[in-house]
Motif scaffolding. Structure first.
Motif, PDB file in Angstrom:
ATOM      1  N   LEU A  67     -43.767 -41.693 -22.380  1.00  0.00           N
ATOM      2  CA  LEU A  67     -43.603 -43.129 -22.631  1.00  0.00           C
ATOM      3  C   LEU A  67     -44.871 -43.803 -22.130  1.00  0.00           C
ATOM      4  CD1 LEU A  67     -39.913 -43.861 -21.540  1.00  0.00           C
ATOM      5  CD2 LEU A  67     -40.796 -43.275 -23.786  1.00  0.00           C
TER       6      LEU A  67
ATOM      7  N   VAL B  27     -32.416 -33.069 -25.984  1.00  0.00           N
ATOM      8  CA  VAL B  27     -32.620 -32.017 -24.971  1.00  0.00           C
ATOM      9  C   VAL B  27     -31.301 -31.401 -24.458  1.00  0.00           C
ATOM     10  CG1 VAL B  27     -33.665 -31.423 -22.770  1.00  0.00           C
ATOM     11  CG2 VAL B  27     -34.874 -32.941 -24.335  1.00  0.00           C
TER      12      VAL B  27
ATOM     13  N   ARG C 148     -37.291 -38.929 -11.264  1.00  0.00           N
ATOM     14  CA  ARG C 148     -36.638 -39.188 -12.553  1.00  0.00           C
ATOM     15  C   ARG C 148     -35.734 -38.010 -12.874  1.00  0.00           C
ATOM     16  NH1 ARG C 148     -38.884 -43.178 -11.476  1.00  0.00           N
ATOM     17  NH2 ARG C 148     -40.283 -44.480 -12.726  1.00  0.00           N
ATOM     18  N   SER C 149     -34.754 -38.271 -13.727  1.00  0.00           N
ATOM     19  CA  SER C 149     -33.840 -37.217 -14.177  1.00  0.00           C
ATOM     20  C   SER C 149     -34.331 -36.635 -15.497  1.00  0.00           C
ATOM     21  CB  SER C 149     -32.439 -37.804 -14.405  1.00  0.00           C
ATOM     22  OG  SER C 149     -31.942 -38.362 -13.222  1.00  0.00           O
ATOM     23  N   TYR C 150     -34.201 -35.324 -15.653  1.00  0.00           N
ATOM     24  CA  TYR C 150     -34.511 -34.682 -16.935  1.00  0.00           C
ATOM     25  C   TYR C 150     -33.447 -33.639 -17.254  1.00  0.00           C
ATOM     26  CZ  TYR C 150     -38.833 -37.202 -16.761  1.00  0.00           C
ATOM     27  OH  TYR C 150     -39.733 -38.235 -16.714  1.00  0.00           O
ATOM     28  N   SER C 151     -32.940 -33.697 -18.474  1.00  0.00           N
ATOM     29  CA  SER C 151     -31.930 -32.729 -18.909  1.00  0.00           C
ATOM     30  C   SER C 151     -32.554 -31.347 -18.997  1.00  0.00           C
ATOM     31  CB  SER C 151     -31.379 -33.119 -20.277  1.00  0.00           C
ATOM     32  OG  SER C 151     -30.767 -34.380 -20.209  1.00  0.00           O
TER      33      SER C 151
ATOM     34  N   GLY D 245     -44.831 -45.770 -19.032  1.00  0.00           N
ATOM     35  CA  GLY D 245     -44.040 -45.168 -17.960  1.00  0.00           C
ATOM     36  C   GLY D 245     -44.881 -44.699 -16.787  1.00  0.00           C
ATOM     37  N   GLU D 246     -44.179 -44.258 -15.751  1.00  0.00           N
ATOM     38  CA  GLU D 246     -44.836 -43.821 -14.523  1.00  0.00           C
ATOM     39  C   GLU D 246     -44.852 -42.284 -14.437  1.00  0.00           C
ATOM     40  OE1 GLU D 246     -42.705 -45.358 -11.167  1.00  0.00           O
ATOM     41  OE2 GLU D 246     -44.385 -45.050  -9.799  1.00  0.00           O
ATOM     42  N   VAL D 247     -43.709 -41.674 -14.587  1.00  0.00           N
ATOM     43  CA  VAL D 247     -43.599 -40.230 -14.365  1.00  0.00           C
ATOM     44  C   VAL D 247     -43.955 -39.424 -15.622  1.00  0.00           C
ATOM     45  CG1 VAL D 247     -41.933 -38.381 -13.866  1.00  0.00           C
ATOM     46  CG2 VAL D 247     -41.960 -40.456 -12.462  1.00  0.00           C
ATOM     47  N   SER D 248     -43.448 -39.840 -16.792  1.00  0.00           N
ATOM     48  CA  SER D 248     -43.670 -39.006 -17.990  1.00  0.00           C
ATOM     49  C   SER D 248     -45.157 -38.921 -18.372  1.00  0.00           C
ATOM     50  CB  SER D 248     -42.798 -39.463 -19.162  1.00  0.00           C
ATOM     51  OG  SER D 248     -43.092 -40.790 -19.552  1.00  0.00           O
ATOM     52  N   PRO D 249     -45.953 -40.001 -18.285  1.00  0.00           N
ATOM     53  CA  PRO D 249     -47.390 -39.848 -18.593  1.00  0.00           C
ATOM     54  C   PRO D 249     -48.097 -38.932 -17.595  1.00  0.00           C
ATOM     55  CG  PRO D 249     -46.764 -42.164 -18.633  1.00  0.00           C
ATOM     56  CD  PRO D 249     -45.622 -41.406 -18.030  1.00  0.00           C
TER      57      PRO D 249
ATOM     58  N   TYR E   4     -30.661 -42.499 -21.652  1.00  0.00           N
ATOM     59  CA  TYR E   4     -31.961 -42.177 -21.062  1.00  0.00           C
ATOM     60  C   TYR E   4     -32.777 -43.394 -20.625  1.00  0.00           C
ATOM     61  CZ  TYR E   4     -31.964 -37.194 -22.205  1.00  0.00           C
ATOM     62  OH  TYR E   4     -31.711 -35.858 -22.260  1.00  0.00           O
TER      63      TYR E   4
ATOM     64  N   GLU F 107     -40.608 -36.542 -22.850  1.00  0.00           N
ATOM     65  CA  GLU F 107     -41.251 -37.424 -23.824  1.00  0.00           C
ATOM     66  C   GLU F 107     -42.199 -38.368 -23.099  1.00  0.00           C
ATOM     67  OE1 GLU F 107     -38.448 -39.659 -26.111  1.00  0.00           O
ATOM     68  OE2 GLU F 107     -40.012 -40.446 -27.444  1.00  0.00           O
TER      69      GLU F 107
ATOM     70  N   ALA G 247     -37.908 -30.790 -21.360  1.00  0.00           N
ATOM     71  CA  ALA G 247     -38.752 -31.320 -22.440  1.00  0.00           C
ATOM     72  C   ALA G 247     -38.909 -32.812 -22.193  1.00  0.00           C
ATOM     73  CB  ALA G 247     -38.117 -31.047 -23.797  1.00  0.00           C
TER      74      ALA G 247
ATOM     75  N   GLU H 201     -33.890 -47.823 -21.825  1.00  0.00           N
ATOM     76  CA  GLU H 201     -33.594 -48.993 -22.664  1.00  0.00           C
ATOM     77  C   GLU H 201     -33.824 -48.706 -24.127  1.00  0.00           C
ATOM     78  OE1 GLU H 201     -35.791 -52.203 -20.976  1.00  0.00           O
ATOM     79  OE2 GLU H 201     -34.749 -51.947 -19.089  1.00  0.00           O
TER      80      GLU H 201
HETATM   81  C1  LIG Z   1     -29.470 -37.899 -17.035  1.00  0.00           C
HETATM   82  C2  LIG Z   1     -30.829 -38.192 -17.651  1.00  0.00           C
HETATM   83  C3  LIG Z   1     -31.496 -37.187 -18.336  1.00  0.00           C
HETATM   84  C4  LIG Z   1     -32.736 -37.445 -18.900  1.00  0.00           C
HETATM   85  N1  LIG Z   1     -33.361 -36.455 -19.597  1.00  0.00           N
HETATM   86  C5  LIG Z   1     -34.548 -36.684 -20.188  1.00  0.00           C
HETATM   87  C6  LIG Z   1     -35.193 -35.662 -20.941  1.00  0.00           C
HETATM   88  O1  LIG Z   1     -34.666 -34.547 -21.099  1.00  0.00           O
HETATM   89  N2  LIG Z   1     -36.407 -35.931 -21.501  1.00  0.00           N
HETATM   90  C7  LIG Z   1     -37.000 -37.165 -21.355  1.00  0.00           C
HETATM   91  O2  LIG Z   1     -38.112 -37.356 -21.868  1.00  0.00           O
HETATM   92  N3  LIG Z   1     -36.402 -38.166 -20.647  1.00  0.00           N
HETATM   93  C8  LIG Z   1     -35.204 -37.941 -20.051  1.00  0.00           C
HETATM   94  N4  LIG Z   1     -34.600 -38.925 -19.312  1.00  0.00           N
HETATM   95  C9  LIG Z   1     -35.336 -40.186 -19.073  1.00  0.00           C
HETATM   96  C10 LIG Z   1     -36.220 -40.010 -17.818  1.00  0.00           C
HETATM   97  O3  LIG Z   1     -35.398 -39.935 -16.656  1.00  0.00           O
HETATM   98  C11 LIG Z   1     -37.172 -41.183 -17.595  1.00  0.00           C
HETATM   99  O4  LIG Z   1     -36.437 -42.375 -17.636  1.00  0.00           O
HETATM  100  C12 LIG Z   1     -38.272 -41.229 -18.636  1.00  0.00           C
HETATM  101  O5  LIG Z   1     -39.071 -40.039 -18.597  1.00  0.00           O
HETATM  102  C13 LIG Z   1     -39.190 -42.432 -18.362  1.00  0.00           C
HETATM  103  O6  LIG Z   1     -39.720 -42.318 -17.072  1.00  0.00           O
HETATM  104  P1  LIG Z   1     -41.162 -42.937 -16.766  1.00  0.00           P
HETATM  105  O7  LIG Z   1     -41.363 -42.880 -15.295  1.00  0.00           O
HETATM  106  O8  LIG Z   1     -42.202 -42.316 -17.629  1.00  0.00           O
HETATM  107  O9  LIG Z   1     -41.008 -44.428 -17.279  1.00  0.00           O
HETATM  108  P2  LIG Z   1     -40.515 -45.679 -16.381  1.00  0.00           P
HETATM  109  O10 LIG Z   1     -41.678 -46.112 -15.580  1.00  0.00           O
HETATM  110  O11 LIG Z   1     -39.261 -45.332 -15.662  1.00  0.00           O
HETATM  111  O12 LIG Z   1     -40.084 -46.705 -17.527  1.00  0.00           O
HETATM  112  C14 LIG Z   1     -40.951 -47.245 -18.511  1.00  0.00           C
HETATM  113  C15 LIG Z   1     -40.243 -48.205 -19.445  1.00  0.00           C
HETATM  114  O13 LIG Z   1     -39.566 -47.490 -20.470  1.00  0.00           O
HETATM  115  C16 LIG Z   1     -38.172 -47.722 -20.422  1.00  0.00           C
HETATM  116  N5  LIG Z   1     -37.549 -46.432 -20.729  1.00  0.00           N
HETATM  117  C17 LIG Z   1     -37.297 -45.435 -19.849  1.00  0.00           C
HETATM  118  N6  LIG Z   1     -36.789 -44.349 -20.513  1.00  0.00           N
HETATM  119  C18 LIG Z   1     -36.734 -44.659 -21.830  1.00  0.00           C
HETATM  120  C19 LIG Z   1     -36.333 -43.986 -23.004  1.00  0.00           C
HETATM  121  N7  LIG Z   1     -35.920 -42.721 -22.979  1.00  0.00           N
HETATM  122  N8  LIG Z   1     -36.386 -44.614 -24.196  1.00  0.00           N
HETATM  123  C20 LIG Z   1     -36.807 -45.873 -24.245  1.00  0.00           C
HETATM  124  N9  LIG Z   1     -37.230 -46.590 -23.164  1.00  0.00           N
HETATM  125  C21 LIG Z   1     -37.190 -46.008 -21.972  1.00  0.00           C
HETATM  126  C22 LIG Z   1     -37.872 -48.242 -19.058  1.00  0.00           C
HETATM  127  O14 LIG Z   1     -36.687 -49.032 -19.071  1.00  0.00           O
HETATM  128  C23 LIG Z   1     -39.143 -49.036 -18.778  1.00  0.00           C
HETATM  129  O15 LIG Z   1     -39.085 -50.287 -19.408  1.00  0.00           O
HETATM  130  C24 LIG Z   1     -33.344 -38.717 -18.764  1.00  0.00           C
HETATM  131  C25 LIG Z   1     -32.659 -39.724 -18.065  1.00  0.00           C
HETATM  132  C26 LIG Z   1     -31.425 -39.470 -17.529  1.00  0.00           C
HETATM  133  C27 LIG Z   1     -30.718 -40.577 -16.784  1.00  0.00           C
END
Ligand SMILES: Cc1cc2nc3c(=O)[nH]c(=O)nc-3n(C[C@H](O)[C@H](O)[C@H](O)COP(=O)(O)OP(=O)(O)OC[C@H]3O[C@@H](n4cnc5c(N)ncnc54)[C@H](O)[C@@H]3O)c2cc1C
Length: 259
Positions: A91, A140, A65-68, A94-98, A257, A89, A87, A259
């Motif tokens: 979700l 961020v 995943r990408s993070y700023s 989610g897969e990576v953030s938890p 970031y 958040e 930083a 949906e």
């Molecule tokens: C360039 C870039 C920079 C980013 N920087 C940050 C950052 O600084 N901090 C941060 O917390 N995240 C950031 N993100 C988002 C991050 O890359 C992941 O998408 C996020 O952490 C969710 O990943 P996950 O594996 O937990 O959830 P996933 O398993 O990928 O997704 C879970 C569900 O949540 C949805 N979802 C994903 N992201 C969000 C969101 N932000 N808001 C609402 N719904 C969402 C997905 O579409 C999916 O339905 C950034 C994304 C990009 C493209």
């Protein structure tokens, strides 16, 4: 998203993965935690850029995943930084953030590569006032820009409009409020959507065109650069509002970031 997915900027192929060490972890809000990484291969970056992180399970399955980058670059953009802050958040679905919130601990090693992204960056020589609009963790890259401005550029007028559910959910709240005193030409407006605002100048509703008009009044002239970051839906609304307020499309840069 897999680790082989090229980023939209086309840079990822050239930038190597490295094994970064989690040096400290700081809870910022009920849902957002900062992770500080020590970089064995320090790199220079611009305020607003991001990194990719990659997690790999014992069976070989990996997710990236990408993070700023939240920290500010060294004073000279070309100087490498040996530590960066992300930083993240949580979700729930989610897969990576938890995984970060539930499993990652200090001294863990995480695969990381960067810096990535070239369009959503603080300009080297701002052509005029700057408007920052963010929601939740969309702050961020904007805090990296503000931290950078605080260290290097106290002359460019900057207005930040930040949306959060409650006051407690405002990422870096104390730091942002302190910038109003530190930066001569900085204005902060919060759009609090799920409780009444605590400060007279803040708003108790979601971002709309009328609100943007008021925030533009905090700047001495129309902004030359507008940076909008947050979820896809939020970015659409904020960008439409900015266009409706008369800002030229060419001045508006967005980072989405999810949906
Ligand atoms: C360039 C870039 C920079 C980013 N920087 C940050 C950052 O600084 N901090 C941060 O917390 N995240 C950031 N993100 C988002 C991050 O890359 C992941 O998408 C996020 O952490 C969710 O990943 P996950 O594996 O937990 O959830 P996933 O398993 O990928 O997704 C879970 C569900 O949540 C949805 N979802 C994903 N992201 C969000 C969101 N932000 N808001 C609402 N719904 C969402 C997905 O579409 C999916 O339905 C950034 C994304 C990009 C493209």
């Amino acid at each position: 998203m897999s680790s082989d997915t090229p980023t939209t900027d086309g840079q990822s192929a050239k930038i190597e993965w490295q094994s970064a060490v989690v040096s400290s972890i700081v809870r910022q809000t009920p849902t957002i935690t900062s992770y500080f990484f020590r970089l064995p291969q320090p790199f220079a970056y611009r305020a607003g850029q991001h990194v990719d992180v990659r997690l790999t399970a014992p069976d070989g399955y990996s997710a990236s995943r990408s993070y700023s980058i939240a920290s500010s670059p060294c004073k000279m953009f070309s100087d490498p930084s040996a530590e960066i802050e992300l930083a993240i958040e949580r979700l729930e679905e989610g897969e990576v953030s938890p995984f970060f919130h539930a499993v990652v601990q200090e001294n863990d090693e995480i695969a990381l590569r960067g810096p990535l992204g070239g369009h959503f960056v603080w300009p080297e020589k701002p052509a005029g006032p700057i408007l920052l609009i963010g929601s939740g963790s969309g702050l961020v890259p904007l805090i990296s820009m503000l931290r950078h401005a605080c260290r290097t550029d106290n002359d460019t007028p900057v207005a930040l409009l930040l949306s959060a559910r409650t006051r407690e959910d405002v990422l870096y709240r104390d730091e942002l409020i302190a910038y109003e005193e530190k930066l001569r030409r900085f204005s902060l407006r919060l759009a609090i959507t799920r409780e009444p605002p605590h400060r007279d100048k803040d708003f108790g509703r979601r971002i709309d065109a009328g609100m943007l008009g008021e925030v533009l009044g905090d700047l001495p002239a129309m902004p030359a650069h507008v940076f909008i970051c947050g979820s896809n839906g939020f970015v659409n609304i904020a960008a439409d509002g900015a266009l409706a307020a008369g800002l030229p499309a060419a001045a508006i840069k967005t980072e989405r970031y999810g949906e």
